[in-house]
Design a protein around this motif. Structure first.
Motif, PDB file in Angstrom:
ATOM      1  N   SER A  68       0.813  -1.220   0.000  1.00 39.35           N
ATOM      2  CA  SER A  68       0.000   0.000   0.000  1.00 39.35           C
ATOM      3  C   SER A  68       0.842   1.264   0.000  1.00 39.35           C
ATOM      4  CB  SER A  68      -0.940  -0.001   1.205  1.00 39.35           C
ATOM      5  OG  SER A  68      -1.934  -0.980   1.070  1.00 39.35           O
ATOM      6  N   LEU A  69       1.937   1.265   0.789  1.00 39.93           N
ATOM      7  CA  LEU A  69       2.820   2.437   0.869  1.00 39.93           C
ATOM      8  C   LEU A  69       4.186   2.044   0.320  1.00 39.93           C
ATOM      9  CD1 LEU A  69       2.016   3.797   4.461  1.00 39.93           C
ATOM     10  CD2 LEU A  69       0.846   4.273   2.306  1.00 39.93           C
ATOM     11  N   ARG A  70       4.678   2.816  -0.627  1.00 35.41           N
ATOM     12  CA  ARG A  70       5.979   2.540  -1.225  1.00 35.41           C
ATOM     13  C   ARG A  70       6.798   3.819  -1.280  1.00 35.41           C
ATOM     14  NH1 ARG A  70       5.539  -1.979  -5.911  1.00 35.41           N
ATOM     15  NH2 ARG A  70       3.827  -3.224  -5.050  1.00 35.41           N
ATOM     16  N   VAL A  71       8.094   3.687  -1.053  1.00 32.68           N
ATOM     17  CA  VAL A  71       9.015   4.821  -1.147  1.00 32.68           C
ATOM     18  C   VAL A  71      10.090   4.439  -2.157  1.00 32.68           C
ATOM     19  CG1 VAL A  71      10.550   6.388   0.087  1.00 32.68           C
ATOM     20  CG2 VAL A  71       8.560   5.415   1.252  1.00 32.68           C
ATOM     21  N   LEU A  72      10.278   5.285  -3.185  1.00 33.00           N
ATOM     22  CA  LEU A  72      11.205   5.000  -4.280  1.00 33.00           C
ATOM     23  C   LEU A  72      12.313   6.042  -4.310  1.00 33.00           C
ATOM     24  CD1 LEU A  72       8.486   4.362  -7.031  1.00 33.00           C
ATOM     25  CD2 LEU A  72       9.510   2.682  -5.495  1.00 33.00           C
ATOM     26  N   ASP A  73      13.547   5.583  -4.526  1.00 31.27           N
ATOM     27  CA  ASP A  73      14.671   6.522  -4.605  1.00 31.27           C
ATOM     28  C   ASP A  73      14.701   7.178  -5.988  1.00 31.27           C
ATOM     29  OD1 ASP A  73      15.747   4.741  -6.412  1.00 31.27           O
ATOM     30  OD2 ASP A  73      17.317   3.985  -5.077  1.00 31.27           O
ATOM     31  N   GLY A  82       8.645  -2.314   3.594  1.00 32.13           N
ATOM     32  CA  GLY A  82       7.374  -3.010   3.398  1.00 32.13           C
ATOM     33  C   GLY A  82       6.623  -3.155   4.710  1.00 32.13           C
ATOM     34  N   GLY A  83       5.454  -3.754   4.629  1.00 33.81           N
ATOM     35  CA  GLY A  83       4.681  -3.985   5.850  1.00 33.81           C
ATOM     36  C   GLY A  83       4.197  -2.708   6.492  1.00 33.81           C
ATOM     37  N   ALA A  84       3.479  -1.874   5.755  1.00 36.63           N
ATOM     38  CA  ALA A  84       2.930  -0.632   6.308  1.00 36.63           C
ATOM     39  C   ALA A  84       2.028  -0.949   7.496  1.00 36.63           C
ATOM     40  CB  ALA A  84       2.151   0.112   5.237  1.00 36.63           C
ATOM     41  N   SER A  85       2.015  -0.056   8.474  1.00 38.90           N
ATOM     42  CA  SER A  85       1.255  -0.304   9.702  1.00 38.90           C
ATOM     43  C   SER A  85       0.542   0.957  10.150  1.00 38.90           C
ATOM     44  CB  SER A  85       2.188  -0.796  10.814  1.00 38.90           C
ATOM     45  OG  SER A  85       3.176   0.188  11.097  1.00 38.90           O
ATOM     46  N   THR A  90      -5.681   7.853  12.372  1.00 41.05           N
ATOM     47  CA  THR A  90      -5.725   7.746  10.908  1.00 41.05           C
ATOM     48  C   THR A  90      -4.346   7.950  10.292  1.00 41.05           C
ATOM     49  OG1 THR A  90      -6.281  10.109  10.709  1.00 41.05           O
ATOM     50  CG2 THR A  90      -8.116   8.548  10.844  1.00 41.05           C
ATOM     51  N   ALA A  91      -3.288   7.725  11.080  1.00 41.74           N
ATOM     52  CA  ALA A  91      -1.908   7.859  10.602  1.00 41.74           C
ATOM     53  C   ALA A  91      -1.332   6.469  10.319  1.00 41.74           C
ATOM     54  CB  ALA A  91      -1.045   8.588  11.622  1.00 41.74           C
ATOM     55  N   TYR A  92      -0.627   6.357   9.190  1.00 39.13           N
ATOM     56  CA  TYR A  92      -0.053   5.078   8.778  1.00 39.13           C
ATOM     57  C   TYR A  92       1.373   5.322   8.320  1.00 39.13           C
ATOM     58  CZ  TYR A  92      -4.984   3.903   8.775  1.00 39.13           C
ATOM     59  OH  TYR A  92      -6.287   3.735   9.164  1.00 39.13           O
ATOM     60  N   GLY A  93       2.250   4.355   8.548  1.00 33.61           N
ATOM     61  CA  GLY A  93       3.651   4.567   8.212  1.00 33.61           C
ATOM     62  C   GLY A  93       4.331   3.317   7.707  1.00 33.61           C
ATOM     63  N   VAL A  94       5.516   3.520   7.103  1.00 31.16           N
ATOM     64  CA  VAL A  94       6.336   2.417   6.618  1.00 31.16           C
ATOM     65  C   VAL A  94       7.796   2.751   6.937  1.00 31.16           C
ATOM     66  CG1 VAL A  94       6.526   3.432   4.300  1.00 31.16           C
ATOM     67  CG2 VAL A  94       6.860   0.968   4.615  1.00 31.16           C
ATOM     68  N   LYS A  95       8.541   1.768   7.420  1.00 32.89           N
ATOM     69  CA  LYS A  95       9.947   1.967   7.768  1.00 32.89           C
ATOM     70  C   LYS A  95      10.806   2.074   6.507  1.00 32.89           C
ATOM     71  CE  LYS A  95       9.438   1.548  12.281  1.00 32.89           C
ATOM     72  NZ  LYS A  95       9.731   2.663  13.213  1.00 32.89           N
ATOM     73  N   THR A 104      15.889  13.261  -4.368  1.00 37.04           N
ATOM     74  CA  THR A 104      14.427  13.356  -4.289  1.00 37.04           C
ATOM     75  C   THR A 104      13.817  11.951  -4.277  1.00 37.04           C
ATOM     76  OG1 THR A 104      14.364  15.494  -5.395  1.00 37.04           O
ATOM     77  CG2 THR A 104      12.345  14.175  -5.458  1.00 37.04           C
ATOM     78  N   PHE A 105      12.968  11.701  -3.289  1.00 43.90           N
ATOM     79  CA  PHE A 105      12.319  10.401  -3.115  1.00 43.90           C
ATOM     80  C   PHE A 105      10.814  10.555  -3.386  1.00 43.90           C
ATOM     81  CE2 PHE A 105      16.281  10.087  -1.011  1.00 43.90           C
ATOM     82  CZ  PHE A 105      16.648   8.749  -0.998  1.00 43.90           C
ATOM     83  N   THR A 106      10.230   9.511  -3.943  1.00 44.34           N
ATOM     84  CA  THR A 106       8.807   9.514  -4.287  1.00 44.34           C
ATOM     85  C   THR A 106       8.054   8.555  -3.377  1.00 44.34           C
ATOM     86  OG1 THR A 106       9.335   9.971  -6.608  1.00 44.34           O
ATOM     87  CG2 THR A 106       7.113   9.157  -6.122  1.00 44.34           C
ATOM     88  N   VAL A 107       6.980   9.046  -2.787  1.00 41.65           N
ATOM     89  CA  VAL A 107       6.117   8.229  -1.931  1.00 41.65           C
ATOM     90  C   VAL A 107       4.819   7.969  -2.693  1.00 41.65           C
ATOM     91  CG1 VAL A 107       4.917   8.051   0.284  1.00 41.65           C
ATOM     92  CG2 VAL A 107       7.098   9.285   0.133  1.00 41.65           C
ATOM     93  N   THR A 108       4.476   6.708  -2.905  1.00 46.67           N
ATOM     94  CA  THR A 108       3.207   6.355  -3.551  1.00 46.67           C
ATOM     95  C   THR A 108       2.343   5.599  -2.547  1.00 46.67           C
ATOM     96  OG1 THR A 108       3.927   4.199  -4.404  1.00 46.67           O
ATOM     97  CG2 THR A 108       4.384   6.141  -5.761  1.00 46.67           C
ATOM     98  N   TYR A 109       1.052   5.802  -2.640  1.00 46.18           N
ATOM     99  CA  TYR A 109       0.129   5.086  -1.754  1.00 46.18           C
ATOM    100  C   TYR A 109      -1.106   4.661  -2.531  1.00 46.18           C
ATOM    101  CZ  TYR A 109      -2.156   9.695  -1.523  1.00 46.18           C
ATOM    102  OH  TYR A 109      -2.761  10.891  -1.845  1.00 46.18           O
ATOM    103  N   GLN A 110      -1.616   3.499  -2.192  1.00 43.39           N
ATOM    104  CA  GLN A 110      -2.874   2.987  -2.739  1.00 43.39           C
ATOM    105  C   GLN A 110      -3.543   2.181  -1.636  1.00 43.39           C
ATOM    106  OE1 GLN A 110      -3.053   1.843  -6.758  1.00 43.39           O
ATOM    107  NE2 GLN A 110      -4.714   0.378  -6.489  1.00 43.39           N
ATOM    108  N   VAL A 111      -4.586   2.750  -1.079  1.00 40.14           N
ATOM    109  CA  VAL A 111      -5.275   2.158   0.065  1.00 40.14           C
ATOM    110  C   VAL A 111      -6.770   2.090  -0.247  1.00 40.14           C
ATOM    111  CG1 VAL A 111      -3.548   3.005   1.688  1.00 40.14           C
ATOM    112  CG2 VAL A 111      -5.536   4.422   1.174  1.00 40.14           C
ATOM    113  N   VAL A 112      -7.519   1.502   0.663  1.00 38.40           N
ATOM    114  CA  VAL A 112      -8.967   1.396   0.519  1.00 38.40           C
ATOM    115  C   VAL A 112      -9.612   2.114   1.686  1.00 38.40           C
ATOM    116  CG1 VAL A 112     -10.949  -0.149   0.313  1.00 38.40           C
ATOM    117  CG2 VAL A 112      -8.744  -0.812  -0.663  1.00 38.40           C
TER     118      VAL A 112
END
Length: 660
Positions: A68-73, A82-85, A90-95, A104-112
């Motif tokens: 659901s949450l991805r961080v790309l270099d 991986g393993g978003a929690s 209503t806050a969610y994070g990924v290590k 510059t890093f890109t954060v993508t998210y796709q949730v329901v």
């Protein structure tokens, strides 16, 4: 079916395709019902040190999976663990991995979202300094494309099937029990069951791709199907299929045993017992026996009617609950009240519009020997009026809950669609009032001369000498001719009463408007509620205001000679991470004040952070500056400035400001 009727039904079909296609195509990209309201690091921010995690805050709770949450270099390589929690609320994070380079890093998210709709997006942040990035993002929003359109169409057909199934069965039980033996009515209710079942299966298969990749090839992915079955939406769809199995049994009893009971009761009530042998006493006994048989059959039918009514109500309410438990009603304010209200709303819609569709079929397609009685039409008129009252009451509550303000009613897509729906309902009620006037003028039966003419024609046809066709083709042609003659005869009988003909026209008009109303309602369920959209807009506007440079002017007085002046602190871009700070000290006359020392401290009392001291460097007379001032998190920060005007005279002044 006559050419005129075929033309009218073809018009309704084209209207359905045009309206539903336009609305569903337009609604699919706007199906996100949760909005991103904040992130850490903030969107577009530049941080000096690589963060250990990325967190995102949404306007409501969302569902996550491993991707659901991805961080790309900058090269497009994943740098998250991986393993978003859920981090709380209503806050969610990924290590993130350690040792990330600058860039510059890109954060993508796709949730329901909590009301089952997909939400996707992306933003960037930089470590050290911005850089070029090779990450290319898809222009297609979650829930869009071909799969999104198919999913929207499936939702429309599921609502339509539910309305025909529940409304048709309610019409038969409550208004026209004789209709249980009328073939066109049976076909209508069964088609509702088939439509709802097929669309539910389609939604179950489409769901994984709809909230995920959006690829047509993933529709039949069994792995995605397994994941869907573990979600709230998947459970609702499976529950709907189980309830449809019970509905199939209900239909079998309604159009089987119940229709037979009704037929037997009418036969027993119309004829005496056959065992009379022409004796008057035996005839009297036969009438008494026939009456007793009719009473027994009536009692059996009454018990069966009661059982079907209870069982049908339970199944219908359960089917309606499969929408309430997985969509708008299941999240937001007063969810515990909203779900049963939503069930009542759906049942009222089904009783009204589904009963209207059944009445339309009865008026146009019921055979001449079994026309719908005026009393049945009047019973439906009363039932529909009660359904409209429930519909209005529950609709007002739902509108308040989903819109929340007058501005959201006119300034959001949801509010505008809701106004269109209200207008259509008002128009439908107006035409229904015209239908009630026609109903009040209905005669009990068609004109006697028309019935007599039809009977004479029928007897003439029965006396016609039977001919044996020479071949099967001739036999088929003869059968078609006989069917056409019978259809024309039925139409003449139906058209014999001008009031009944007027009622058919007004009901057909109601059905046309109902098709558009259902399409608008389906689009509403796929549109972000006005209350949520406004909240997201406020959060975005607030973030936008906070993202610009911050400037504070604070007067000071050190108490000594020549100790008064004003200190101005500017912070750019006033966001979480690194900031550029400038301090200007001026005299009361506006000229630069050459003071020996200036110090600044930042404190976030709500989080027990600080004071964080900053000692700026002197740039020019009355101008001090510091770069890389770190603000660790967003909040209402107290900015304290200490100004020394002599060896012994100094003062500390402060002011609060929202940063981040």
């Amino acid at each position: 079916m006559t050419p005129t009727i075929v033309s009218r039904f073809r018009t309704l079909l084209l209207l359905f395709l045009a309206v539903s296609g336009a609305l569903l195509a337009g609604a699919a990209p706007a199906s996100a019902h949760a909005a991103l309201t904040g992130s850490d690091p903030a969107q577009g921010s530049v941080v000096d040190k690589a963060p250990t995690q990325v967190s995102l805050t949404f306007s409501e709770q969302v569902s996550l999976n491993d991707g659901s949450l991805r961080v790309l270099d900058p090269k497009g390589k994943r740098v998250d663990a991986g393993g978003a929690s859920n981090l709380g609320g209503t806050a969610y994070g990924v290590k993130l991995h350690a040792g990330l380079p600058d860039g510059t890093f890109t954060v993508t998210y796709q949730v329901v979202s909590a009301d089952s709709h997909p939400v996707s997006g992306a933003f960037t942040f930089s470590i050290g300094a911005p850089s070029q990035t090779s990450v290319a993002l898809s222009d297609q929003a979650a829930g869009g494309g071909v799969v999104g359109f198919l999913y929207g169409a499936g939702r429309y057909f599921s609502y339509a099937g539910f309305i025909l199934l529940v409304g048709g069965a309610a019409f038969v039980l409550a208004c026209w029990q004789r209709g249980s033996g009328v073939r066109p009515v049976q076909r209508l209710v069964v088609s509702g069951w088939l439509t709802l079942t097929a669309s539910t299966l389609a939604l179950l298969l489409l769901r994984g791709s709809y909230v995920g990749s959006g690829k047509v090839g993933d529709i039949f992915d069994l792995t995605l199907l397994g994941q869907v079955l573990q979600t709230k939406s998947g459970a609702a769809l499976v529950s709907r299929l189980l309830l449809l199995a019970a509905a199939a049994l209900f239909i079998a009893v309604l159009f089987g045993a119940y229709a037979k009971r009704d037929e037997d009761e009418r036969a027993a009530g119309a004829e005496p017992s056959d065992a009379t042998d022409g004796d008057p006493d035996d005839a009297a006994d036969g009438y008494r026996d026939g009456s007793a048989d009719a009473d027994d059959l009536a009692a059996e039918k009454k018990d069966l009617t009661f059982g079907l009514a209870i069982g049908g109500t339970v199944v219908a309410a359960g089917l309606a609950a499969t929408w309430a438990m997985a969509e708008h009603a299941s999240t937001g304010v007063q969810a515990g009240v909203a779900m049963p209200v939503d069930v009542l709303h759906l049942l009222a819609v089904a009783v009204w519009l589904g009963g209207l569709s059944t009445l339309l079929v009865a008026l146009f397609r019921a055979p001449a020997e079994a026309p719908i009685e005026a009393a049945a039409v009047r019973r439906f008129s009363r039932l529909a009026f009660g359904g409209v009252l429930v519909l209005v009451a529950t609709g007002i509550y739902q509108s308040w809950r989903q819109v929340g303000s007058w501005s959201a009613l006119t300034d959001t897509t949801y509010g505008q669609l809701l106004l269109v729906k209200v207008g259509l309902v008002a128009l439908l009620v107006g035409i229904a009032w015209i239908s009630r006037r026609w109903t009040a003028q209905l005669t009990q039966e068609p004109a006697p001369e028309a019935v007599a003419a039809a009977l004479v024609e029928q007897r003439s046809a029965s006396r016609a000498p039977a001919t044996v066709p020479a071949d099967s083709r001739r036999a088929a042609q003869l059968a078609r001719q006989q069917a056409a003659v019978a259809s024309a005869r039925d139409k003449r009988v139906r058209d014999a009463d001008p009031h009944r003909s007027g009622l058919r026209r007004s009901v057909l008009t109601e059905a046309g408007i109902a098709v558009v109303l259902l399409a608008v309602t389906t689009a509403l369920t796929a549109t972000e509620p006005g209350r949520t959209e406004e909240a997201a807009q406020r959060a975005t506007a607030s973030a936008s205001k906070r993202s610009g440079p911050l400037s504070l002017k604070i007067p000071f007085d050190t108490g000594g000679e020549d100790g008064k002046g004003t200190v101005e602190v500017t912070l750019d871009p006033a966001r979480v991470g690194g900031n550029e700070m400038h301090v200007f000290v001026v005299r009361p006359n506006g000229k630069a004040f050459d003071v020996p020392e200036v110090k600044v401290a930042f404190t976030l009392a709500a989080k027990d952070v600080g004071p964080l001291p900053v000692t700026p460097d002197r740039i020019a007379t009355g101008h001090w500056s510091a770069s890389g001032v770190q603000i660790p998190m967003a909040g209402d920060w107290k900015i304290a400035v200490t100004v020394r005007t002599s060896d012994i005279d100094q003062a500390t002044v402060n002011k609060n400001a929202q940063i981040g």
